[in-house]
Design an enzyme around this catalytic site. Structure first.
Site, PDB file in Angstrom:
ATOM      1  N   SER A   1       0.902 -21.298   4.092  1.00 51.42           N
ATOM      2  CA  SER A   1       1.923 -22.243   4.528  1.00 51.42           C
ATOM      3  C   SER A   1       2.769 -21.633   5.629  1.00 51.42           C
ATOM      4  CB  SER A   1       2.826 -22.622   3.348  1.00 51.42           C
ATOM      5  OG  SER A   1       3.954 -23.371   3.783  1.00 51.42           O
TER       6      SER A   1
ATOM      7  N   TYR B   1       7.783 -20.946  -3.902  1.00 50.06           N
ATOM      8  CA  TYR B   1       6.534 -21.336  -3.243  1.00 50.06           C
ATOM      9  C   TYR B   1       6.240 -20.414  -2.061  1.00 50.06           C
ATOM     10  CZ  TYR B   1       3.443 -24.345  -0.401  1.00 50.06           C
ATOM     11  OH  TYR B   1       2.421 -24.859   0.365  1.00 50.06           O
TER      12      TYR B   1
END
Length: 250
Positions: free
Chosen positions: A145, A158
């Site tokens: 990400s 995350y």
């Protein structure tokens, strides 16, 4: 003799994973995809792949549950034999995941563990188990990400796990080089459409305003890059992180 290529795509029933699976199928790759619980969506994706003239099978898998991996690979091995006529696959795409929005001060231990189990521990040990089923000369693509590079409020747990995946991939590239297996990271930014992330007009406007190309990301911005990394054109790309954000927060 040209051997038919096969990809294992985790979380391949919808969103980014679906686009990856279909993009690979368009390049002539057969697909073994996994889904967490939505069998109907998985079957739609399998049908779409078959319409492209490729073989496809969907198997259930909870990537957060490492105790299920041995049984999963028994099922995968059976499908490889009966559906694809082989005992190995060529590409492992670690895509399955979900998101979490919670400030550092409010993130619970249970939420943290969920992010770790899905995005780090699950990827680590699923890959470990997959290696005996992966052809020498194969490819591993881990989906990370943009938040492993740029920090945003509310995504610390995350982002930590995705940052770890970036590091893990370099070790895979180093240790598996003797088998001719390459490992790379694809790191999308905010992708809207079929995913688990929060999607509102306000969030879309913010993302577009901070992106050099002036729009939000879509699932089909990702699949083509993954299929490139699985192609012969990318045979010398190894241990790299490719960010797909359209130039967000440059």
């Amino acid at each position: 003799m040209i051997t038919q290529k096969i990809a294992l795509v985790t979380g391949g029933s919808r969103g980014i994973g679906k686009d990856i699976a279909i993009s690979l199928a368009k390049k002539g790759v057969d697909i073994l995809l996994t889904y967490r619980s939505n069998l109907a969506e998985a079957e739609k994706t399998v049908a779409a792949i078959k319409l492209l003239g490729r073989k496809a099978v969907a198997l259930p898998l909870n990537t957060a549950d490492t105790s299920s991996f041995d049984e999963f690979f028994l099922q995968a091995a059976a499908e490889l034999k009966t559906t694809f006529g082989t005992d190995r696959f060529d590409f492992l795409i670690n895509n399955a995941g979900t998101s979490l929005t919670a400030p550092v001060t409010e993130t619970t231990e249970a939420q943290f563990d969920e992010m770790m189990n899905i995005h780090l521990k699950g990827v680590y040990f699923l890959t470990q188990k997959a290696l005996s089923h992966l052809h020498d000369g194969g490819r591993i693509i881990n989906i990370s990400s943009a938040v492993s590079r740029v920090s945003f409020p509310g995504v610390s747990a995350y982002g930590i796990m995705k940052g770890a995946i970036d590091v893990y991939t370099r070790f895979l590239a180093l240790e598996l080089g003797a088998r001719g297996i390459s490992a790379n990271v694809v790191a999308p930014g905010a992708i809207f459409g079929g995913g688990a992330m929060e999607d509102t007009p306000e969030i879309r406007a913010y993302v577009a305003a901070t992106t050099a190309l002036g729009r939000v990301g879509l699932p089909d911005d990702v699949g083509g890059v993954v299929s490139f990394l699985c192609s012969e054109d990318a045979k010398w790309v190894n241990g790299q992180r490719i960010e797909l954000t359209g130039g967000m927060n440059l």
